[in-house]
Design a protein around this motif. Structure first.
Motif, PDB file in Angstrom:
ATOM      1  N   GLY A  80       8.611  -6.291   7.536  1.00 26.78           N
ATOM      2  CA  GLY A  80       7.495  -5.845   6.705  1.00 26.78           C
ATOM      3  C   GLY A  80       7.973  -4.870   5.651  1.00 26.78           C
ATOM      4  N   LEU A  81       7.246  -4.828   4.533  1.00 31.92           N
ATOM      5  CA  LEU A  81       7.567  -3.900   3.462  1.00 31.92           C
ATOM      6  C   LEU A  81       6.280  -3.602   2.692  1.00 31.92           C
ATOM      7  CD1 LEU A  81       9.835  -2.339   2.002  1.00 31.92           C
ATOM      8  CD2 LEU A  81      10.068  -4.313   0.485  1.00 31.92           C
ATOM      9  N   THR A  82       5.980  -2.310   2.555  1.00 36.29           N
ATOM     10  CA  THR A  82       4.792  -1.870   1.831  1.00 36.29           C
ATOM     11  C   THR A  82       5.194  -0.820   0.808  1.00 36.29           C
ATOM     12  OG1 THR A  82       3.294  -2.282   3.683  1.00 36.29           O
ATOM     13  CG2 THR A  82       2.566  -0.664   2.062  1.00 36.29           C
ATOM     14  N   ALA A  83       4.611  -0.927  -0.379  1.00 39.77           N
ATOM     15  CA  ALA A  83       4.775   0.088  -1.417  1.00 39.77           C
ATOM     16  C   ALA A  83       3.385   0.418  -1.952  1.00 39.77           C
ATOM     17  CB  ALA A  83       5.665  -0.419  -2.542  1.00 39.77           C
ATOM     18  N   ILE A  84       3.028   1.700  -1.871  1.00 41.81           N
ATOM     19  CA  ILE A  84       1.757   2.174  -2.414  1.00 41.81           C
ATOM     20  C   ILE A  84       2.078   3.280  -3.412  1.00 41.81           C
ATOM     21  CG2 ILE A  84      -0.464   3.280  -1.918  1.00 41.81           C
ATOM     22  CD1 ILE A  84      -0.237   2.150   0.943  1.00 41.81           C
ATOM     23  N   HIS A  85       1.533   3.162  -4.605  1.00 45.11           N
ATOM     24  CA  HIS A  85       1.748   4.180  -5.636  1.00 45.11           C
ATOM     25  C   HIS A  85       0.383   4.553  -6.201  1.00 45.11           C
ATOM     26  CE1 HIS A  85       3.600   6.498  -8.761  1.00 45.11           C
ATOM     27  NE2 HIS A  85       4.815   6.061  -8.463  1.00 45.11           N
ATOM     28  N   ARG A  86       0.126   5.838  -6.254  1.00 48.20           N
ATOM     29  CA  ARG A  86      -1.148   6.302  -6.792  1.00 48.20           C
ATOM     30  C   ARG A  86      -1.074   6.496  -8.297  1.00 48.20           C
ATOM     31  NH1 ARG A  86      -3.188  11.384  -3.997  1.00 48.20           N
ATOM     32  NH2 ARG A  86      -5.049  10.826  -5.172  1.00 48.20           N
ATOM     33  N   HIS A  87      -2.238   6.468  -8.928  1.00 50.10           N
ATOM     34  CA  HIS A  87      -2.365   6.809 -10.337  1.00 50.10           C
ATOM     35  C   HIS A  87      -3.548   7.747 -10.477  1.00 50.10           C
ATOM     36  CE1 HIS A  87      -5.909   4.291 -11.189  1.00 50.10           C
ATOM     37  NE2 HIS A  87      -5.402   3.474 -10.286  1.00 50.10           N
ATOM     38  N   GLY A  88      -3.670   8.338 -11.636  1.00 52.25           N
ATOM     39  CA  GLY A  88      -4.753   9.287 -11.865  1.00 52.25           C
ATOM     40  C   GLY A  88      -4.254  10.715 -11.723  1.00 52.25           C
ATOM     41  N   ARG A  89      -5.204  11.620 -11.568  1.00 49.37           N
ATOM     42  CA  ARG A  89      -4.891  13.049 -11.491  1.00 49.37           C
ATOM     43  C   ARG A  89      -4.548  13.403 -10.042  1.00 49.37           C
ATOM     44  NH1 ARG A  89      -6.151  16.824 -15.588  1.00 49.37           N
ATOM     45  NH2 ARG A  89      -6.002  18.965 -14.843  1.00 49.37           N
ATOM     46  N   ILE A  90      -3.370  13.990  -9.845  1.00 44.57           N
ATOM     47  CA  ILE A  90      -2.865  14.320  -8.511  1.00 44.57           C
ATOM     48  C   ILE A  90      -2.439  15.782  -8.498  1.00 44.57           C
ATOM     49  CG2 ILE A  90      -1.116  13.771  -6.772  1.00 44.57           C
ATOM     50  CD1 ILE A  90      -1.130  10.895  -7.964  1.00 44.57           C
ATOM     51  N   ALA A  91      -2.973  16.527  -7.557  1.00 48.89           N
ATOM     52  CA  ALA A  91      -2.693  17.959  -7.450  1.00 48.89           C
ATOM     53  C   ALA A  91      -1.445  18.203  -6.611  1.00 48.89           C
ATOM     54  CB  ALA A  91      -3.894  18.670  -6.814  1.00 48.89           C
ATOM     55  N   PRO A  92      -0.799  19.347  -6.794  1.00 49.12           N
ATOM     56  CA  PRO A  92       0.357  19.690  -5.956  1.00 49.12           C
ATOM     57  C   PRO A  92       0.004  19.597  -4.467  1.00 49.12           C
ATOM     58  CG  PRO A  92       0.200  21.214  -7.789  1.00 49.12           C
ATOM     59  CD  PRO A  92      -1.061  20.383  -7.809  1.00 49.12           C
TER      60      PRO A  92
END
Length: 160
Positions: A80-92
């Motif tokens: 199995g292989l999963t990649a999740i990447h967020r976009h938008g405004r991300i806080a520390p």
């Protein structure tokens, strides 16, 4: 012969749950002996970052990450292989990226996760803009040569 692994690639604004993603991949599986995860967080080393704004080119980003994930599946014996990447405004302190690689043995899982992260950092079509806690715009974040050097150790197949 085991079924071919189809990588999961998600680009999303909402946060993810690392434990839930591992459980989703391993649920009911007895052929997995190793799960390697990498989670990248928004950091603020200087103490002045309010947020990062991550932008991407929809469709193109998923396709590019999918292409690199498929390359990883072709190189290492993965379950199995999963990649999740967020976009938008991300806080520390918030999650930005997650890679989960599963294999019968640890080494292929480590190598596949490392490979995928090196390419996510250097080749995935994302752009980062900093916003400072004093209200100022920190501007766009430049790509790092160190990320390119890390990715260059992996040789892609000809034409890729």
């Amino acid at each position: 012969m085991p079924a071919a692994v189809v990588p999961t690639v998600c680009i999303q604004a909402e946060d993810f749950d690392v434990a839930a993603e591992i459980a989703r991949m391993t649920q009911g599986r007895t052929d997995i002996g190793a799960v390697v995860t990498f989670s990248g967080l928004c950091r603020d080393e200087a103490g002045r970052l309010a947020a990062l704004e991550l932008e991407h080119y929809p469709g193109m980003a998923e396709a590019e990450i999918g292409r690199i994930a498929a390359e990883a599946v072709g190189r290492w014996p993965l379950q199995g292989l999963t990649a999740i990447h967020r976009h938008g405004r991300i806080a520390p302190g918030e999650n930005i990226v997650l890679v989960v690689a599963a294999s019968a043995h640890r080494q292929p899982a480590f190598e596949a996760a490392n490979f995928l992260m090196d390419y996510l950092k250097s080749r995935a079509p994302f752009w980062k803009k900093e916003y400072h806690s004093d209200g100022s715009d920190g501007g766009w974040v430049d790509a790092k040569e160190s990320d390119d050097r890390a990715a260059s150790r992996w040789k892609l197949k000809p034409g890729e």
